[in-house]
Enzyme design. Structure first.
Site, PDB file in Angstrom:
ATOM      1  N   PHE A  10      18.373  26.771  48.460  1.00  0.00           N
ATOM      2  CA  PHE A  10      17.163  26.410  48.709  1.00  0.00           C
ATOM      3  C   PHE A  10      15.861  27.367  48.583  1.00  0.00           C
ATOM      4  CE2 PHE A  10      17.310  28.567  52.787  1.00  0.00           C
ATOM      5  CZ  PHE A  10      16.175  29.064  52.791  1.00  0.00           C
ATOM      6  N   LYS A  58      23.116  20.385  40.813  1.00  0.00           N
ATOM      7  CA  LYS A  58      22.895  19.873  42.049  1.00  0.00           C
ATOM      8  C   LYS A  58      22.193  20.801  42.805  1.00  0.00           C
ATOM      9  CE  LYS A  58      24.126  20.054  45.828  1.00  0.00           C
ATOM     10  NZ  LYS A  58      23.021  20.074  46.685  1.00  0.00           N
ATOM     11  N   GLU A 117      19.374  20.208  48.631  1.00  0.00           N
ATOM     12  CA  GLU A 117      18.746  18.875  49.277  1.00  0.00           C
ATOM     13  C   GLU A 117      17.468  19.049  50.075  1.00  0.00           C
ATOM     14  OE1 GLU A 117      21.591  20.357  50.051  1.00  0.00           O
ATOM     15  OE2 GLU A 117      22.509  19.733  51.851  1.00  0.00           O
ATOM     16  N   ARG A 118      17.032  20.306  50.344  1.00  0.00           N
ATOM     17  CA  ARG A 118      15.935  20.950  50.828  1.00  0.00           C
ATOM     18  C   ARG A 118      14.836  20.679  50.017  1.00  0.00           C
ATOM     19  NH1 ARG A 118      18.338  25.445  54.680  1.00  0.00           N
ATOM     20  NH2 ARG A 118      20.279  25.345  53.677  1.00  0.00           N
ATOM     21  N   SER A 176      25.254  30.361  50.660  1.00  0.00           N
ATOM     22  CA  SER A 176      25.693  31.163  51.622  1.00  0.00           C
ATOM     23  C   SER A 176      27.250  31.655  51.359  1.00  0.00           C
ATOM     24  CB  SER A 176      25.499  30.645  53.051  1.00  0.00           C
ATOM     25  OG  SER A 176      25.975  29.291  53.016  1.00  0.00           O
ATOM     26  N   CYS A 217      17.727  36.490  48.868  1.00  0.00           N
ATOM     27  CA  CYS A 217      19.040  37.125  48.932  1.00  0.00           C
ATOM     28  C   CYS A 217      18.965  38.780  48.667  1.00  0.00           C
ATOM     29  CB  CYS A 217      20.069  36.756  47.923  1.00  0.00           C
ATOM     30  SG  CYS A 217      19.668  36.617  46.385  1.00  0.00           S
ATOM     31  N   GLU A 270      23.994  37.721  58.291  1.00  0.00           N
ATOM     32  CA  GLU A 270      22.587  37.596  57.483  1.00  0.00           C
ATOM     33  C   GLU A 270      21.788  36.717  58.279  1.00  0.00           C
ATOM     34  OE1 GLU A 270      22.851  34.674  54.179  1.00  0.00           O
ATOM     35  OE2 GLU A 270      21.581  35.989  52.850  1.00  0.00           O
TER      36      GLU A 270
HETATM   37  P1  NAD Z   1      23.772  26.957  51.466  1.00  0.00           P
HETATM   38  O1  NAD Z   1      24.844  27.557  51.328  1.00  0.00           O
HETATM   39  O2  NAD Z   1      23.496  26.337  52.667  1.00  0.00           O
HETATM   40  O3  NAD Z   1      23.569  26.020  50.527  1.00  0.00           O
HETATM   41  C1  NAD Z   1      23.891  26.170  48.975  1.00  0.00           C
HETATM   42  C2  NAD Z   1      24.273  24.973  48.308  1.00  0.00           C
HETATM   43  O4  NAD Z   1      25.745  24.468  48.849  1.00  0.00           O
HETATM   44  C3  NAD Z   1      23.353  23.786  48.480  1.00  0.00           C
HETATM   45  O5  NAD Z   1      23.278  23.077  47.135  1.00  0.00           O
HETATM   46  C4  NAD Z   1      23.927  22.832  49.417  1.00  0.00           C
HETATM   47  O6  NAD Z   1      23.663  21.421  49.290  1.00  0.00           O
HETATM   48  C5  NAD Z   1      25.428  23.161  49.238  1.00  0.00           C
HETATM   49  N1  NAD Z   1      26.369  23.138  50.542  1.00  0.00           N
HETATM   50  C6  NAD Z   1      25.589  23.057  51.716  1.00  0.00           C
HETATM   51  N2  NAD Z   1      26.676  22.926  52.604  1.00  0.00           N
HETATM   52  C7  NAD Z   1      27.865  22.694  51.988  1.00  0.00           C
HETATM   53  C8  NAD Z   1      29.315  22.272  52.251  1.00  0.00           C
HETATM   54  N3  NAD Z   1      29.634  22.396  53.669  1.00  0.00           N
HETATM   55  N4  NAD Z   1      30.084  22.087  51.189  1.00  0.00           N
HETATM   56  C9  NAD Z   1      29.594  22.085  50.029  1.00  0.00           C
HETATM   57  N5  NAD Z   1      28.419  22.327  49.491  1.00  0.00           N
HETATM   58  C10 NAD Z   1      27.469  22.551  50.782  1.00  0.00           C
HETATM   59  O7  NAD Z   1      22.656  27.977  51.273  1.00  0.00           O
HETATM   60  P2  NAD Z   1      21.116  27.816  51.323  1.00  0.00           P
HETATM   61  O8  NAD Z   1      20.817  27.876  52.811  1.00  0.00           O
HETATM   62  O9  NAD Z   1      20.601  26.744  50.541  1.00  0.00           O
HETATM   63  O10 NAD Z   1      20.343  29.282  50.495  1.00  0.00           O
HETATM   64  C11 NAD Z   1      20.707  30.410  51.389  1.00  0.00           C
HETATM   65  C12 NAD Z   1      21.774  31.199  51.151  1.00  0.00           C
HETATM   66  O11 NAD Z   1      22.073  31.442  49.697  1.00  0.00           O
HETATM   67  C13 NAD Z   1      21.819  32.590  51.783  1.00  0.00           C
HETATM   68  O12 NAD Z   1      23.019  33.006  52.215  1.00  0.00           O
HETATM   69  C14 NAD Z   1      21.511  33.537  50.594  1.00  0.00           C
HETATM   70  O13 NAD Z   1      21.556  34.919  50.691  1.00  0.00           O
HETATM   71  C15 NAD Z   1      22.131  32.826  49.522  1.00  0.00           C
HETATM   72  N6  NAD Z   1      21.681  33.214  48.301  1.00  0.00           N
HETATM   73  C16 NAD Z   1      22.290  34.199  47.646  1.00  0.00           C
HETATM   74  C17 NAD Z   1      21.771  34.607  46.197  1.00  0.00           C
HETATM   75  C18 NAD Z   1      22.680  35.609  45.558  1.00  0.00           C
HETATM   76  O14 NAD Z   1      22.627  35.382  44.263  1.00  0.00           O
HETATM   77  N7  NAD Z   1      23.652  36.320  46.087  1.00  0.00           N
HETATM   78  C19 NAD Z   1      20.565  34.025  45.857  1.00  0.00           C
HETATM   79  C20 NAD Z   1      20.017  33.186  46.278  1.00  0.00           C
HETATM   80  C21 NAD Z   1      20.556  32.661  47.688  1.00  0.00           C
END
Ligand code: NAD
Length: 499
Positions: free
Chosen positions: A148, A172, A175-176, A225, A280, A382
């Site tokens: 997101f 994909k 969804e937020r 994450s 991140c 985090e």
């Molecule tokens: P998230 O892991 O909740 O979601 C990321 C994606 O995974 C979304 O598209 C979501 O729909 C999907 N998802 C969520 N739960 C899932 C599940 N159980 N099974 C399969 N897919 C699932 O992350 P977020 O809260 O949207 O974003 C924040 C996180 O992203 C933080 O941890 C941040 O550090 C990380 N991030 C990392 C980088 C990097 O390059 N390392 C860059 C930006 C954000």
């Protein structure tokens, strides 16, 4: 209520039985709903991609680059609309949303040079009458699954190189805040991209699993994450896909005694609290070296933090806006409580902050802890909110080992006037991206982005040449044009050498 649909084969649509709420983080109300798709929706996108991709792959690279040029122009022309759309769902302030899109556009600029990048390698006369050449060919269908927090930049990190190298790409988004990726896909079509080459499917775990299991999808790029990244990596690789999966972070800012503290405070305010800490590459941990540095830094940090202005995302004076959802606000505030319970000294408590006229918005005031230690859960994990934890180090070696030994290894920064210390730090620290007097060292588009340890699974970074490599496979051709006679039959059964 506004509905955000899948974007398949050049238009919005495809039915879904389930929907998710899109919040307005400034006011805490539901502003739209997004379709949550399943394997059947994905199948429609895959079929459209399969139909369109061969011709796109055969389109010469300069024509593909022209689509990138036009797309860049269109995104720039629509920057205001995109930034407002992004802010209204994410909560970050407009200037920050423009930066989000602009950093992604720089990857598109890189992709405008794709003909040069894809030229391949050639060796003339590798053996008698034998030439060898290699070329990079697209994977076929690639997918992106995005978080997101950068709904402009990260979809552009992936879609640019995937599409410019001749793939069909299915994204994909989170969804937020899914609206900006849909708008970008529309602009790609307007720029001349054939239908079926850039598509958007919405959803949650069900859609992610469908992507990971679909045999026609050859590569998956994920950012989110760490636990989910690890899961996506394992499941995708088990299904024979190429996967890069970027995860969470806990970046440290090392402050040496000789650092320019006014500059550090200015940098830290932006890097720890900008975008409400939902980056991140934020700096949520500051490590002053020596107690004297810590005291001087703290004395300057407190008034700087107290001067931060929190506002709605369209407030041009605001330094940062609300966090993305009520659940995320509760999670961040839970970590503040945990850190206090674990013995962290709560210097500034941002809980309970309300913004007049926006009492239901998901705002959290800036929070500062001192005397945080490495055994605390709130240090190990985090938090992803406007929370800065100060961990004091006795000396350079201790500061270096803090960053090196943390489970995450996305980014790190050192603030110093000492070139030798900076050089030593950059060479030895066990982290993927290093800033020297640069608080948020997000590499430019023609370099590549990627962390180490639990911040990234897979071996290829995002964008730059690493991105091109991820979205292509190498084919190597060994050709012989003998000058007439047939080959030496006696040697036909031994491994050929070039002599
Ligand atoms: P998230 O892991 O909740 O979601 C990321 C994606 O995974 C979304 O598209 C979501 O729909 C999907 N998802 C969520 N739960 C899932 C599940 N159980 N099974 C399969 N897919 C699932 O992350 P977020 O809260 O949207 O974003 C924040 C996180 O992203 C933080 O941890 C941040 O550090 C990380 N991030 C990392 C980088 C990097 O390059 N390392 C860059 C930006 C954000």
């Amino acid at each position: 209520m506004r509905q955000i649909d899948h974007f398949i084969s050049g238009s919005a649509g495809a039915s879904s039985a389930r929907f998710g709420d899109i919040m307005d983080p400034n006011n805490g109300v539901v502003q739209a709903r997004v379709a949550l798709g399943d394997a059947a929706v994905l199948e429609r996108a895959v079929q459209a991609a399969l139909a369109a991709q061969p011709a796109w792959a055969m389109t010469n690279p300069q024509r593909r680059a022209r689509v990138m040029f036009e797309f860049k122009r269109l995104v720039e022309a629509n920057m205001n609309e995109l930034a407002h759309m992004l802010s209204s769902e994410h909560g970050k302030v407009i200037a920050d949303s423009k930066g989000d899109i602009q950093r992604g556009l720089e990857v598109i600029e890189f992709c405008c040079g794709i003909p040069h990048v894809l030229k391949g390698e050639y060796t003339q006369g590798a053996g008698p009458g034998i030439d060898v050449y290699s070329m990079r060919q697209p994977i076929g269908i690639g997918a992106g699954i995005t978080p997101f927090n950068f709904p402009g930049m990260i979809p552009l990190w992936m879609s640019g190189p995937a599409i410019a190298t001749g793939n069909a790409f299915i994204i994909k988004p989170s969804e937020r805040d899914p609206s900006v990726p849909v708008r970008l896909a529309e602009l790609f079509i307007e720029a001349g991209l054939p239908e079926g080459i850039c598509q958007v499917v919405h959803g949650d775990k069900e859609m992610v699993d469908a992507i990971l299991d679909h045999p026609a999808i050859g590569a998956v790029s994920f950012v989110g994450s760490s636990d989910i990244a690890h899961y996506v990596y394992n499941r995708g690789v088990a299904n024979g896909k190429r996967v890069q999966a970027m995860g969470g972070a806990k970046n440290h800012g090392i402050v040496m005694p000789d650092a320019d503290l006014d500059q550090v405070v200015n940098d830290l305010a932006g890097a720890a609290f900008g975008s409400a800490g939902e980056r991140c590459m934020a700096l949520p941990v500051v490590v002053p070296v020596g107690d004297e540095t810590a005291e001087r830094l703290k004395a300057k940090l407190i008034p700087a933090i107290e001067a931060l202005r929190i506002g709605i995302s369209t407030d041009a004076e605001a330094h940062y806006g609300p966090v993305v959802t009520a659940q995320h606000k509760a999670k961040v505030e839970g970590w503040i409580q945990t850190c206090a319970d674990e013995g962290g000294e709560l210097v500034i408590d941002g809980r309970g902050f309300t913004l007049q006229g926006h009492e239901e918005g998901f705002f959290i005031g800036p929070t500062l802890f001192d005397h945080v230690t490495t055994d605390m859960e709130s240090y190990k994990e985090e938090i992803f909110g406007p929370v800065l934890q100060m961990v004091r180090a006795a000396n350079f070696e201790e500061a270096l080992s803090l960053a090196s030994n943390h489970q995450y290894g996305n980014g790190v920064a050192i603030f110093t006037r000492n070139g030798h210390a900076a050089r030593e730090f950059a060479a030895r620290v066990n982290v993927g991206m290093v800033g020297i007097n640069v608080p948020i060292p997000v590499p430019v588009a023609y370099h590549s982005f990627g962390g180490w340890k639990r911040s990234a699974f897979g071996d290829t970074n995002q964008h730059g040449m690493e991105g091109v490599k991820f979205w292509t496979k190498v084919k190597t051709i060994t050709q012989r044009w003998p000058d007439g006679g047939v080959g030496d039959a006696a040697n036909a059964f031994v491994i050929p050498t070039m002599g």
